[in-house]
Enzyme design. Sequence first.
Site, PDB file in Angstrom:
ATOM      1  N   LYS A 112       0.838  -1.304   0.021  1.00 35.55           N
ATOM      2  CA  LYS A 112      -0.016   0.022   0.090  1.00 35.55           C
ATOM      3  C   LYS A 112       0.864   1.229   0.170  1.00 35.55           C
ATOM      4  O   LYS A 112       1.520   1.660   1.246  1.00 35.55           O
ATOM      5  CB  LYS A 112      -0.998  -0.080   1.183  1.00 35.55           C
ATOM      6  N   GLU A 138      -1.459   4.756  -8.020  1.00 32.18           N
ATOM      7  CA  GLU A 138      -1.251   5.602  -6.902  1.00 32.18           C
ATOM      8  C   GLU A 138      -0.049   6.684  -7.592  1.00 32.18           C
ATOM      9  O   GLU A 138       0.801   6.372  -8.075  1.00 32.18           O
ATOM     10  CB  GLU A 138      -0.234   4.965  -5.899  1.00 32.18           C
TER      11      GLU A 138
END
Length: 522
Positions: free
Chosen positions: A223, A268
């Site tokens: 993440k 991202e």
Amino acid sequence: MKAFSDLLDRLIYTRSRNTKLRLIADYLRKTPDPDRGWALAALTGSLDLPGVKPAVIRSLIEARVDPVLFRMSRDFVGDTAETIALLWPERETEAQDLSLNVVVHRLMTLGRTEAPAALAGLLDALATNERFALLKMATGALRIGVSARLAKTALAQAFALDVEAVEEVWHGIVPPYTALFDWADGHAEQPSVADMPVFRSFMLAHPLENARLDLADYAAEWKWDGIRVQIVRVGGQVRLFSRGGDDVTASFPDVANAVTVDGVFDGELLVRGAFQGGEAASFNALQQRLGRKTVSAKLLADYPAFIRLYDVLFDGPDDLRTLSWTARRARLEAIAPRFDPDRFDVSAMIDTTDFDALETIRAGARDASIEGVMLKRRDSPYVTGRRVGLWYKWKRDPLTADCVVMYAQRGSGKRSSFYSDFTFGCWTASGELLPVGKAYSGFTDAELKDLDRFVRQHTVARFGPVREVEKTLVLEVAFDSVHLSSRHKSGIAMRFPRIHRIRTDKPAAEADTVETLKRQVT
């Protein structure tokens, strides 16, 4: 304006999500076009009145009442719009019944030099609660507990539409959304956005709390600590959308100009750091680029942006969202070589089949751009929102530091009567206390009252709305990471600080030092 101001008034005084949905839905059904479209734009943050700025509004009220009285009242009330609505001098004539459409068009068609006089005229013509609604709408700071998603859900419920269908056409229609309401009323077909770069809602993850997953069913990947974005290219047009659906293309032209692959992709947004050998830099570096309408050549060079791809929703015109994560991942890896490698790469998977090993890997991850681990069910389709059992986020454990409260300021909205925003510091080697962060979350309502009482009883100086307090109360502050910062006197900045515990048991002299925090810089 009266119906819209009544709606805002009712929304402010209810915490029930279902009640808010019902109130908005009733308003949208009963209110004619284009008023309901402008109201929906205001509720979703899509209404832009460039001629009306907070400084203009403050200058108008300070020309009509004592500026000191205004500032003291603002400090007490905690909301600028409410303060001005209450203090604005009443005219002897009756308030006019102006439609929302008239008000919006009046302000939208004026330049910045004409807007102050026009706004003053409208405030003169309206009743107190309508003035409040106008100021909230004009500044785009409603803060009434209604998100854009909730307002769209209310629209969908009001007219028996699918909220995902509403979301998909939303960015292809501009306020006051005439085509949207024609469809809602059954007077027209669903608007087509086939050749438009529109936003699709993100698939989100639940926090992983005290659970163990079978990695035969779930894939693990990092993440990353940037901002989640959706990359859309269709009809030769490119858009970058944030998780909330905001168009951030203008802030990242270097990335947008590098998109040559048609489709919709999830990833991202990060920036490269020279000292990381070209790898992803910390979120602190990314912040230099966020929120800018124009980006200088120096910023583009110093903070080059790139996207780490997670998923693919559309490959060209092909909608892949119903496919399993495994199938979409394979498709993404096949598409990836078509992207500019300087601006795009694919997020790596974590190679382990053992949950205990994954836990060890996660605990040891303190890279500046790693926030934790994502666990995605291998057979999951790409669906909107958080669905139980499909995706989980497993963030790394926060860092903590014992800090001393230095300053406090009142909050806004329901916290406007409490000192709820706290600046805290750590000690230098010479015994000086320097601010290292500010937090306004992490405590209970009961703890908030205790903190507010401490501020009021231990104030040593006042600076406008800010109170300096005795340096005696220690807070254990949790934060995700800490970074070097030339903008702060302490030389550091915390990422996501929040109050973890009130340490009434610990003397202020035993709080942590700035050097201790600097040793945790990533």
